[in-house]
Enzyme design. Structure first.
Site, short mmCIF file in Angstrom:
data_model
loop_
_atom_site.label_atom_id
_atom_site.label_comp_id
_atom_site.label_asym_id
_atom_site.label_seq_id
_atom_site.Cartn_x
_atom_site.Cartn_y
_atom_site.Cartn_z
CB CYS A 196 10.77 -89.18 -20.47
SG CYS A 196 9.71 -87.74 -20.10
CG MET A 211 2.30 -74.42 -16.59
SD MET A 211 1.89 -75.36 -15.34
CE MET A 211 2.56 -74.47 -13.93
CG HIS A 213 13.74 -82.53 -24.44
ND1 HIS A 213 14.81 -81.70 -24.26
CD2 HIS A 213 13.35 -83.20 -23.35
CE1 HIS A 213 14.85 -81.83 -22.92
NE2 HIS A 213 13.99 -82.74 -22.43
N GLY A 237 13.72 -76.18 -21.55
CA GLY A 237 14.86 -76.19 -20.81
C GLY A 237 14.53 -74.96 -19.47
#
Length: 464
Positions: free
Chosen positions: A97, A364, A387, A390
């Site tokens: 991913c 988003m 990354h 969360g």
DNA sequence: ATGTAC
């Protein structure tokens, strides 16, 4: 769980020999983030990770740590590449991913009036959702090539240009991939899924460079404020999931065969010098190559759509970088002044080598970040950083909170055009379901394991 | 994340 602060941005779970910890746990966080981490089962899982044979220095966690399968998401575990172990659960189900950032040659202001059309066209061109099938169906020989060659396979077939490969972690192809170690079942799941987005937090976004913090780094990467960008977040789909499932079973059996005990079966592992580990590494690398090829195909179709909707000039979409955040890599790191060969498990953690672009997606509705890796990351975190944001709400809690609301219209009011396949996809992924990625990025920036280059704001999103 | 249960 005992947790002691050892620096402004570093917290330690002391080594507890009674629970089998070989090294301490270390969490990168500030006071505010550590407060929410404390109550999470993730710390127990991090302590469990510290019991893995051959683990070096510490079981590490990034500030976006949360509970996962075996090892928490946000975990980094480095083991001796010969005398240590590899654990499929410490890499994750979605092998490779990762995130790709692509820059356009147009300014967002100039395409604002056509954003609805652009997003509709992207949504029509790119298969999304659970179990979605791609435009391609691969025969066995072609799938072997994809698994062995990754993004290079796609570029050779005309889905991209050679320059793309220069801007992907490991050139978009991991050496040592062994398609023969990928099960028939995994292959069958992957055969029709190359070039699909998937579901959950996977997305393709049109974004704008909102703010540049490091002008020199941004210029070197060809970024300027106002520029339209594309960000792609997806992985190896059902194929990688099946590889993980298959080798969790193999690793479970390896525990007994090699006399290894772990506190949690989900952390099943095999010695790095065993056939089980070699097989998994070969299959995992093959799945990683599938994911690199997947992001390459989505980039190709985004180029087609940009050209069709915005004009031929807008076809010029150049890869800025593509980086994995669920993977194991064999790397050399200096430990106590000695260069050692290590199997670095990054699970929900991004490689952050000095000068390397790091892509950290947020939710988003708000923003994502482009950062750059540092020497400090090499010293502190085996060249790794965070990354993403969360979650703060579970999927079901998010759907409950969104009941009676129109998340699509709420996003529209924030200037984001959204299209999604799943009935609850937008609700599950709505901005308030996530922590503010800014808080996570602030910590890694201040700790120094990666530095902010630019902030990106979403304008259009397609999701599964 | 995932043919969200073989």
């Amino acid at each position: 769980m005992q947790l002691e602060q050892v620096g402004p941005y570093l917290w330690r779970i002391p080594r507890d020999a009674e629970r089998g910890m070989r090294v301490p746990g270390l969490v990168v966080a500030d006071e505010r983030l550590i407060a929410s981490i404390r109550s999470d089962a993730a710390l127990e899982q991090l302590a469990n990770g510290a019991t893995l044979p051959g683990i070096v220095r510490a079981a590490l966690a990034m500030p976006d740590i949360h509970q996962g399968y075996g090892l928490p998401v946000g975990g980094v575990v480095a083991t001796d590449a010969v005398h240590g172990v590899i654990s499929p659960g410490a890499i994750g189900f979605d092998i490779n991913c990762g995130v790709r950032l692509v820059k356009s040659s147009v300014d967002a202001a100039d395409i604002a009036a056509r954003m609805e059309r652009l997003v509709d066209a992207l949504y029509a061109a790119i298969p999304t959702g659970v179990g979605s099938r791609g435009a391609l169906t691969l025969d066995a020989r072609t799938l072997d090539e994809v698994l062995a060659r990754g993004a290079a396979w796609a570029v050779e077939r005309g889905y991209g240009v050679p320059d793309d490969l220069e801007r992907i972690e490991s050139g978009g192809c991991l050496d040592g991939a062994d398609p023969g170690k990928v099960s028939d079942r995994a292959r069958e799941r992957g055969r029709r899924q190359l070039g699909t987005l998937g579901s959950g937090n996977h997305f393709l976004e049109v974004q704008v460079v909102d703010e540049v913090e490091d002008a020199r780094a941004a210029e070197a990467l060809g970024l300027h404020v106002g520029q339209a960008m594309v960000m792609i977040h997806t992985g190896s789909r059902g194929l990688g999931h099946q590889v993980c499932t298959d080798y969790l079973d193999v690793a479970g059996k390896a525990l007994r065969r090699h006399g290894i005990s772990v506190p949690d079966r989900q952390l099943a592992c095999a010695p790095n010098d065993s056939p089980e580990a070699r097989d998994y590494l070969g299959a995992m690398r093959a799945a990683a190559n599938f994911a690199f090829a997947n992001r390459q195909l989505l980039t190709h179709w985004a180029r087609d759509v940009f050209a069709r909707v915005l004009g031929a000039d807008a076809r010029e979409l150049a890869v800025v970088y593509d980086v994995a955040h669920n993977i194991a890599k064999v790397e050399e790191h200096v430990v106590d002044g000695v260069v050692r060969r290590l199997t670095v498990h990054r699970k929900g953690a991004t490689r952050a080598f000095p000068g390397q672009p790091v892509i950290v997606p947020g939710d988003m509705g708000r923003y994502s970040y482009l950062l750059v890796g540092t020497e400090a990351a090499m010293r502190e975190t085996f060249g790794s950083t965070c990354h993403g944001a969360g979650r703060v709400l579970s999927r079901s809690a998010a759907v409950r909170a969104a009941r009676g609301r129109r998340v699509d219209l709420e996003l529209r009011e924030r200037g984001v055009v959204a299209r999604a396949t799943g009935k609850d996809a937008l609700a599950e992924e709505m901005p308030e379901a996530y922590k503010d990625v800014k808080d996570v990025v602030d910590v890694v920036h201040r700790f120094g394991i990666s530095l902010r280059v630019a902030r990106l704001r979403p304008l259009g999103v397609i999701k599964g």
